[in-house]
Structure formats: C-alpha cells, structure tokens
Design an enzyme around this catalytic site. Structure first.
Site, PDB file in Angstrom:
ATOM      1  N   ASP A  31       0.836  -1.193   0.000  1.00  0.00           N
ATOM      2  CA  ASP A  31       0.000   0.000   0.000  1.00  0.00           C
ATOM      3  C   ASP A  31       0.874   1.248   0.000  1.00  0.00           C
ATOM      4  OD1 ASP A  31      -1.994  -1.779   0.144  1.00  0.00           O
ATOM      5  OD2 ASP A  31      -2.761  -1.182   2.119  1.00  0.00           O
ATOM      6  N   ASP A  35       0.753   4.285  -2.563  1.00  0.00           N
ATOM      7  CA  ASP A  35       0.483   5.652  -2.123  1.00  0.00           C
ATOM      8  C   ASP A  35       1.565   6.613  -2.600  1.00  0.00           C
ATOM      9  OD1 ASP A  35      -1.765   4.721  -0.936  1.00  0.00           O
ATOM     10  OD2 ASP A  35      -0.949   4.687   1.110  1.00  0.00           O
ATOM     11  N   LEU A  81     -33.727  -8.310 -20.529  1.00  0.00           N
ATOM     12  CA  LEU A  81     -33.888  -9.749 -20.741  1.00  0.00           C
ATOM     13  C   LEU A  81     -35.298 -10.212 -20.425  1.00  0.00           C
ATOM     14  CD1 LEU A  81     -30.622 -10.909 -18.950  1.00  0.00           C
ATOM     15  CD2 LEU A  81     -31.030 -10.954 -21.409  1.00  0.00           C
ATOM     16  N   GLU A 111     -24.031 -17.123 -17.193  1.00  0.00           N
ATOM     17  CA  GLU A 111     -23.408 -16.166 -16.278  1.00  0.00           C
ATOM     18  C   GLU A 111     -24.371 -15.907 -15.123  1.00  0.00           C
ATOM     19  OE1 GLU A 111     -23.065 -12.549 -18.534  1.00  0.00           O
ATOM     20  OE2 GLU A 111     -22.205 -13.612 -20.225  1.00  0.00           O
ATOM     21  N   LYS A 113     -26.760 -13.812 -12.864  1.00  0.00           N
ATOM     22  CA  LYS A 113     -27.490 -12.570 -13.083  1.00  0.00           C
ATOM     23  C   LYS A 113     -27.248 -11.653 -11.896  1.00  0.00           C
ATOM     24  CE  LYS A 113     -31.784 -10.630 -14.754  1.00  0.00           C
ATOM     25  NZ  LYS A 113     -31.913  -9.507 -13.842  1.00  0.00           N
ATOM     26  N   ASP A 115     -27.354  -8.641  -9.378  1.00  0.00           N
ATOM     27  CA  ASP A 115     -28.474  -7.826  -8.939  1.00  0.00           C
ATOM     28  C   ASP A 115     -27.978  -6.415  -8.648  1.00  0.00           C
ATOM     29  OD1 ASP A 115     -31.079  -7.396  -8.502  1.00  0.00           O
ATOM     30  OD2 ASP A 115     -31.214  -8.521  -6.630  1.00  0.00           O
ATOM     31  N   TYR A 223     -20.400  -7.456 -19.154  1.00  0.00           N
ATOM     32  CA  TYR A 223     -20.871  -8.712 -19.741  1.00  0.00           C
ATOM     33  C   TYR A 223     -21.358  -8.598 -21.185  1.00  0.00           C
ATOM     34  CZ  TYR A 223     -25.050  -6.723 -17.482  1.00  0.00           C
ATOM     35  OH  TYR A 223     -26.028  -5.892 -17.042  1.00  0.00           O
ATOM     36  N   LYS A 287     -27.104 -17.195 -22.545  1.00  0.00           N
ATOM     37  CA  LYS A 287     -26.968 -16.480 -23.824  1.00  0.00           C
ATOM     38  C   LYS A 287     -26.468 -17.425 -24.907  1.00  0.00           C
ATOM     39  CE  LYS A 287     -25.587 -12.282 -21.339  1.00  0.00           C
ATOM     40  NZ  LYS A 287     -24.499 -11.377 -20.975  1.00  0.00           N
ATOM     41  N   LYS A 311     -34.639 -17.193 -13.710  1.00  0.00           N
ATOM     42  CA  LYS A 311     -34.666 -16.623 -12.364  1.00  0.00           C
ATOM     43  C   LYS A 311     -34.640 -17.694 -11.259  1.00  0.00           C
ATOM     44  CE  LYS A 311     -35.262 -12.498 -11.818  1.00  0.00           C
ATOM     45  NZ  LYS A 311     -36.263 -11.504 -12.178  1.00  0.00           N
ATOM     46  N   CYS A 405     -45.000  -9.964  31.743  1.00  0.00           N
ATOM     47  CA  CYS A 405     -44.703 -11.164  30.959  1.00  0.00           C
ATOM     48  C   CYS A 405     -46.011 -11.860  30.574  1.00  0.00           C
ATOM     49  CB  CYS A 405     -43.830 -12.108  31.780  1.00  0.00           C
ATOM     50  SG  CYS A 405     -43.595 -13.714  30.988  1.00  0.00           S
ATOM     51  N   CYS A 408     -45.983 -15.466  32.636  1.00  0.00           N
ATOM     52  CA  CYS A 408     -46.080 -15.594  34.099  1.00  0.00           C
ATOM     53  C   CYS A 408     -46.564 -14.313  34.770  1.00  0.00           C
ATOM     54  CB  CYS A 408     -44.744 -16.034  34.683  1.00  0.00           C
ATOM     55  SG  CYS A 408     -43.486 -14.742  34.666  1.00  0.00           S
ATOM     56  N   CYS A 452     -38.423 -10.527  31.219  1.00  0.00           N
ATOM     57  CA  CYS A 452     -39.354 -10.965  32.249  1.00  0.00           C
ATOM     58  C   CYS A 452     -38.559 -11.138  33.531  1.00  0.00           C
ATOM     59  CB  CYS A 452     -39.984 -12.289  31.822  1.00  0.00           C
ATOM     60  SG  CYS A 452     -40.680 -13.205  33.210  1.00  0.00           S
ATOM     61  N   CYS A 457     -40.524 -18.273  35.755  1.00  0.00           N
ATOM     62  CA  CYS A 457     -41.337 -18.167  34.535  1.00  0.00           C
ATOM     63  C   CYS A 457     -41.221 -19.447  33.711  1.00  0.00           C
ATOM     64  CB  CYS A 457     -40.875 -16.980  33.703  1.00  0.00           C
ATOM     65  SG  CYS A 457     -41.771 -16.841  32.145  1.00  0.00           S
TER      66      CYS A 457
HETATM   67  S1  IVH Z   1     -27.124  -9.209 -20.544  1.00  0.00           S
HETATM   68  C1  IVH Z   1     -29.584  -8.191 -23.959  1.00  0.00           C
HETATM   69  N1  IVH Z   1     -25.946 -10.345 -18.519  1.00  0.00           N
HETATM   70  O1  IVH Z   1     -30.384  -7.946 -16.144  1.00  0.00           O
HETATM   71  C2  IVH Z   1     -28.689  -8.564 -22.880  1.00  0.00           C
HETATM   72  N2  IVH Z   1     -27.681  -8.769 -18.110  1.00  0.00           N
HETATM   73  O2  IVH Z   1     -33.274  -7.464 -17.775  1.00  0.00           O
HETATM   74  C3  IVH Z   1     -28.437  -7.454 -21.967  1.00  0.00           C
HETATM   75  N3  IVH Z   1     -28.088  -8.345 -15.743  1.00  0.00           N
HETATM   76  O3  IVH Z   1     -30.616  -4.839 -17.729  1.00  0.00           O
HETATM   77  C4  IVH Z   1     -28.202  -7.870 -20.620  1.00  0.00           C
HETATM   78  N4  IVH Z   1     -26.555  -9.715 -14.970  1.00  0.00           N
HETATM   79  O4  IVH Z   1     -29.082  -5.066 -15.683  1.00  0.00           O
HETATM   80  C5  IVH Z   1     -26.892  -9.475 -18.921  1.00  0.00           C
HETATM   81  N5  IVH Z   1     -24.789 -11.379 -16.793  1.00  0.00           N
HETATM   82  C6  IVH Z   1     -25.719 -10.523 -17.211  1.00  0.00           C
HETATM   83  C7  IVH Z   1     -26.511  -9.788 -16.320  1.00  0.00           C
HETATM   84  C8  IVH Z   1     -27.492  -8.919 -16.790  1.00  0.00           C
HETATM   85  C9  IVH Z   1     -27.495  -8.843 -14.655  1.00  0.00           C
HETATM   86  C10 IVH Z   1     -29.193  -7.377 -15.710  1.00  0.00           C
HETATM   87  C11 IVH Z   1     -28.992  -6.163 -16.573  1.00  0.00           C
HETATM   88  C12 IVH Z   1     -30.130  -6.122 -17.516  1.00  0.00           C
HETATM   89  C13 IVH Z   1     -31.123  -6.991 -16.834  1.00  0.00           C
HETATM   90  C14 IVH Z   1     -31.959  -7.686 -17.864  1.00  0.00           C
END
Ligand code: IVH
Length: 691
Positions: A31, A35, A81, A111, A113, A115, A223, A287, A311, A405, A408, A452, A457
């Site tokens: 580090d 720096d 998607l 891949e 998904k 969040d 991605y 995909k 999902k 309580c 009791c 209590c 109790c």
């Molecule tokens: S591909 C057409 N890959 O999911 C393909 N999307 O409703 C474009 N997301 O808006 C998206 N992980 O925010 C892709 N590995 C992944 C993803 C991913 C999360 C989200 C992304 C997108 C939504 C799809």
C-alpha cells in the site's frame, strides 16, 4: 523524462496496480508503494494542471457537484432480458432457439445474473470517455464522474491496437460484505440504511456529488458490448475473454455449456453456490454463444431472442402482518414476532418473522395490518426488511409492548445490555422455527432490552430446557420446543436436572407422545451424559457464554470445579473473556441455585470430558496462522483444526506470522503477507496439511 512523460508512465503503472489489487486480487506492491506513486502523480498534476487527463487515477476521488445529470442517447439500444421461472419455461425458450437455428443442441454461455444497475461505458482508443445508466434503454443518464470512482474499473485499457470505439455494458453492484459494512456505517452516523445491495448500488451511483459515490464500495462487472469499431467477435466467450484481457473486470464465474442439459446443470450448481458468492444474484443469464446465431435470432421489441434470465426463487416477498406477538426466551428476553400471512420466500413458506426487540420494532415502525417486505436468504431467520408505507390504509394498529410477561405475568424490566457485540453467538433465544442459533443479531445493542423478571417463569424454563438439549450443547435428539413446553406445563420437569430422572411411564403420558418416541428420547437423554466439557458449559446457558466462550473456558479450566470457583480476575485471564463477561460468569456461579444445579447434574451421571491436550508434535505446533478471505470450511472449524494441531490463530499479519491461510476474495492481508514474505496457504493446501 519530462513531466508529461512521467505522468503518462505513472498513470500506466497505477492503473496496472489498481487492476492487480481490485480485479485480480494479486497485488504486486505494498500500500505504501502505491500511495507514494499516487502522491507523486497528484503533486505533478498540481504543478501542471494542463496535463490532467480524464482517465487519470486522480479523477477517481470525485469532482464537482452536478445540478442534474445530462442525458445520453445510447448509440445502440440497451436491451433487457426476458424471464423464465422454471425448467418448463426454459425448455420453451430452448425449443424456440433450436427451431429457429435448426440445431439439435445449442451452445450457450451461462453467467450469474447480477443484482445491480445496468450501465454502459464508452472507451475511445482505450481511454474511458463516458459512462451512462441504462435508463429506458434508449436514453440514460451521464454518470461518467461517478463511474470513475469505482475502484475495480480501469480507466485505461491495456494492450496494443485497441478498438477505435468500444462500448461495453455491465452491472454496477455492491458486494454483500461491503453492503453490510456500509449500512453499519450509515446507521452509526444516524443516516438511513439501504434495504438491499441492489438499491444501495443504484442509490450510490445516482449521486450528483461524485464524492459520495467515491465513498461507497461499488464494483462493476462487464458482460456485453454495444457498438464496437475495429474489432469483431465470433462468440460471446471470445468477447468476454477479450474484455478481460484488455483489463476490464469480467465475472470469472462463466461457463460454456451444451443444450438444455448443460444449462440445467449450471443452474443447479449456481443455485447451490448462491450464498457462497460474494455478491447477490437473482438468477442465471443464458446467452446463445455464437455471434452469427445471435444475429439470425434477432430481437422482439426490447428483448433479444438469443438470451434469457432464468430466475431463482425470490428471497424477498411482500407479506401481510396479521398480528404481532411476543416470545419469552430462556434469559427472559422478550422478543416481538410478526405473524404473517404465509408467503413462499427463499425456498420455504414463511409465516413469522422476528422483530428482534422493541427498538427495532419502533425503528421499522411495523404495525399490525401492515404490508411489509420479508426476506429470507439461505438459512437465515426470516426478517422484515421494510414496511410498504404506500400500502397503508390507516387501519393499521401500533403494537403495545407488554409491561408484564405474557406467560407468568411478572413485571417486565428494561435493562441495559450487559455487553454489546460479543464475539459469541448465544444460542436460540426463542422458538427454533424462526431459525437455528445466532438469533440475537445485535439484539441488545441499541440500548434497553425488555426481560421478564419472574424467577420461575415457565417460558424461561422451557427455553432453558431447549437450549440445554440443542445440538451444539447436550445434543438430546427429539427434545424440541413443543415437548419442552409440555414438560414444563405439566410440571414434569422443574429444572434441567429433572430430565435425568424421567421414566417411560411419565413420558408416555404426555400428549402426542408414543411409546416409541418416549423410548428414543430416554435413550437420547442417557446418551447425553457422555459429553464434553465445552458442550456442558455452553449448555448451562450462562449469560454471555456462547459456543466459542464455552470452548475457551473448557480449554482454560479443564474441569467444572475450577470454573465454578474462579475469581473474576482468573476469568479475565481466559482468551477473549472481557471484564463484563467475566462478571457475568462469576455472577452465575455465585448463585447457590446454579451451583446446586451443576452439582446435581454431575451427581445424576453427566460426565463432561475435559478437552484433549494439544498434540506436542502437531502440524502447527508453535506456529501463528492468520486466516483471511472466504473459505469453504467455516472459519471456526479452520481455527479449531489449527489449534488442535498446536497452532495459534491471530487476527493480523506481522513478521511473527508463520502462515496466511487465504480464501477467496483475500485482500489487504494477502498483500501484506506477500510483502513480508509470509508463506501463503490456499485452502486446498491447508486441507492437504490437515491430512
Ligand atoms: S445481458 C440483452 N448479462 O439484467 C442482454 N444482463 O433485464 C443485456 N443483468 O438490464 C443484458 N446480470 O441489468 C446481462 N450477466 C448478465 C446480467 C445482466 C445482470 C441485468 C442487466 C439487464 C437486466 C436484464
């Protein structure tokens, strides 16, 4: 070297170290060295402001506060998607794709998904020039300044012959542990915490003051690509590999699979790993791998025909609070619990959620009749995340916390917590169906806890019985909540000692107790007499003493009597026992009833085995080990294995450290170990050593 050249070289070097550290988790310098380079860059730029470039690492700290975000029109629409929720729906998707392409089995990339929040980054000749949110897919917001503050994102791509224009797309997210830490810090400062990592990622990225964004622990994974000039890809895999090669962060969890079968396997595997991942996901993105096939499939309105989100079952759902009740635990702690209209969340049906304590109930302002978000992730206890205030009708009723309580009728006393944030997880305080162990999540931290005061109790006694019998204590199989309550109610058992005097006839008289189960229970009770000292100490339910302290006390005193007679000072000499805990333990053994109970248990035939002395020639004898990162084996177990082999586990890396056991996502400790030349063990090497 002139200042411009020196700056260029510093930028390249810093970008390289940044990537080694944040993306590859393999820092090459300390580090301090980093720096020093950064300071040199800052000083040179201050002298020559005309030489500051938009991709300079100095631009990562945030800049001017914006009035509002300007709009960005995406050169190519950002698609979203379609979703499928089960195998049958995925089969339909796969059928459509196969038919359109005329294939037996399609090659897919899978891949996680992520969040988070979808973004697009524009690189010109390898330099980051603009970043935006997805917005409505056509027009997004310019969040360039904010994206620059994301530490795992490189602003200068690596390699020669980079595309003239490269648009990359991906997801901004917050890792689960960063989310937790960030929320704790927000709460400490009296600010509002975020509901989930997704909201916090979105909220942090859409800040007009990029200094705020810079202070938030955001990460990004790329991605997809948008418009690319000067480069083509034959497949999705090739594309992702390329993005990774030029220094962009790409999720290492990705796989190319064949057909339905391959996808289902990866789906199950990812679902199983879901909670071990360092970030939250809500499914698997599937995909079509071949670029040519994708082009042939095309898109319908805003979603591609070549990809789908498969999902996972949701971990957060809306639920209705039918009623709020309180439960009395073994220490008398009174816990409010919401009874919910049953919802399917986190893979199980949930009909109740703990509200922890009165402060938590007030902070979240949960009322009877409210609609709330309920969350259950993995094996954790279902929890109310937030009230959906928009759904209030005005008919909701505030819950009146009882002053006596409910079991009791003794007065309820609010007392300040004896300690805050002990290392231990006290055992279940209440009904096990709210989850196993660890139920007290900072319960007592923000002030008073209601208890209590009744010495006799029945709820406390039932709780004590249940705790005594729990798997990690005396391990009496078959002695669950209901049975404990029944034993107390019928007066069959007055203290835990009573368990050892039960006979078949008495037990069989209990409601819903067949002779077979009664026999089994008696056997389990008999078996529990052969136990270990650490289990026995934990089973007593001494305030503040969880499993870890139980072990520390057992290792230290090695028998019951010396522990009972220990002074506060002697107790403080035990590893991890502080003054408050020492007082609590001492206080427990000062009570004549408690002493009599322990003696009666021993007289009844309970034999707590002292711990084995650590082996003299153990693998780790005399060695100090530091553990870091995420391991597949529980940390506590790794620690025990080391201690059992004569080693010591310490929290920080120094010259005295002999080994660093580094799991996934190891960060600064790994860097330090490498700097000091400490031997680093992977988990695989560690398990091999144990063998
Ligand atoms: S591909 C057409 N890959 O999911 C393909 N999307 O409703 C474009 N997301 O808006 C998206 N992980 O925010 C892709 N590995 C992944 C993803 C991913 C999360 C989200 C992304 C997108 C939504 C799809």
């Amino acid at each position: 070297m002139n200042p411009a050249e020196r700056l260029q070289s510093l930028r390249t070097e810093l970008a390289h170290h940044n990537r080694q550290y944040y993306t590859l988790d393999a820092p090459e310098v300390s580090d301090a060295t980093y720096d020093a380079l950064m300071n040199e860059l800052l000083a040179l730029e201050a002298e020559h402001p005309e030489l500051v470039t938009p991709d300079s690492p100095s631009q990562r700290v945030g800049g001017a506060v914006l009035e509002k975000f300007s709009k960005v029109t995406h050169r190519q629409q950002m698609l979203s998607l379609g979703n499928v929720f089960d195998e049958a729906e995925f089969v339909e998707f796969d059928d459509r794709v196969r038919k359109s392409l005329g294939l037996e089995a399609v090659t897919y990339t899978c891949e996680p998904k992520m969040d988070g929040l979808a973004i697009e980054l524009v690189f010109e000749h390898g330099k980051f020039v603009q970043g935006s949110t997805r917005g409505d897919g056509t027009i997004g917001e310019d969040v360039t300044q904010n994206l620059k503050t994301i530490k795992n994102l490189t602003l200068t791509l690596e390699g020669k012959a980079l595309p003239k224009l490269l648009e990359v797309r991906g997801e901004v997210f917050i890792k689960s542990k960063d989310f937790k830490r960030m929320n704790e810090e927000l709460l400490e400062r009296g600010e509002e915490a975020f509901v989930n990592p997704r909201n916090s990622a979105a909220g942090s990225l859409r800040q007009l003051d990029s200094k705020i964004t810079a202070s938030r622990p955001l990460s990004v994974y790329l991605y997809e690509v948008g418009v690319v000039e000067g480069k083509t890809f034959a497949s999705h895999q090739e594309k992702l590999d390329y993005l990774e090669k030029i220094g962009l962060p790409v999720n290492p969890r990705r796989s190319v699979v064949k057909g339905l079968e391959g996808v289902m396997k990866e789906y199950q595997s990812l679902l199983a790993d879901r909670h071990a991942l360092p970030y939250e996901i809500d499914g698997l993105v599937v995909k079509v791998d071949s670029t040519d096939a994708r082009n042939r499939l095309g898109q319908v309105s805003k979603t591609p025909r070549w990809a789908i989100a498969f999902k996972f079952p949701p971990e957060e759902m809306e639920a209705h609070v039918d009623e709020i009740v309180v439960q009395v635990g073994r220490t008398g702690a009174i816990t409010p619990v919401a009874n919910l209209r049953p919802v399917f969340v986190g893979g199980v049906t949930v009909s109740r959620a703990t509200l922890h304590n009165e402060q938590e109930l007030r902070r979240k302002d949960v009322r009877i009749g409210d609609w709330v978000f309920v969350r259950r992730a993995g094996d954790v206890i279902p929890e109310i995340v937030k009230v959906i205030t928009a759904k209030r009708t005005g008919q909701e009723k505030e819950f009146v916390f009882p002053t006596e309580c409910p079991i009791c009728q003794s007065p309820v006393k609010k007392e300040r917590s004896r300690s805050s944030g002990t290392l231990d997880k006290p055992g279940p305080e209440h009904s096990e169906d709210l989850g196993q162990g660890g139920a007290t999540r900072k319960t007592e931290e923000d002030g008073a806890i209601a208890r209590c005061t009744g010495k006799h109790c029945p709820a406390k006694l039932a709780g004590r019985l249940r705790h005594f019998a729990t798997r990690t204590a005396m391990d009496i199989d078959g002695l669950g909540d209901k049975l404990c309550e029944a034993m107390v109610e019928t007066g069959l058992v007055k203290t835990v000692v009573g368990l050892y005097g039960l006979d078949l006839a008495q037990l069989s008289r209990l409601e819903r107790m067949g002779e077979k189960s009664a026999k089994n229970l008696l056997e389990a009770i008999e078996r529990s007499k052969q136990t270990t000292l650490r289990r026995f100490i934990y089973a007593l339910g001494i305030p503040e003493v969880g499993e870890a302290t139980g072990k520390a006390l057992a290792d230290h005193f090695r028998a019951v009597q010396p522990l009972m007679d220990a002074s506060i000072e002697a107790l403080q000499g035990v590893k991890d026992v502080g003054p408050e805990m020492a007082r609590a333990i001492h206080g427990y053994f000062e009570d004549a009833d408690n002493r009599a109970m322990v003696e009666a248990l021993l007289a009844a035939g309970v034999k707590p085995e002292p711990p084995e002395a650590p082996a003299a020639g153990g693998t780790f004898t005399g060695k100090t080990v530091v553990i870091t990162g995420t391991l597949t084996m529980p940390r506590e177990q790794a620690k025990e294995e080391i201690e059992r082999r004569g080693g010591k586990v310490s929290g920080s890396v120094s010259r005295k450290t002999d080994f660093l056991l580094a799991g996934d996502e190891a960060g600064s400790k790994l860097a330090k170990a490498k700097e000091l030349g400490v031997k680093v063990l992977t988990e695989a090497e560690f398990t091999a050593l144990l063998r």
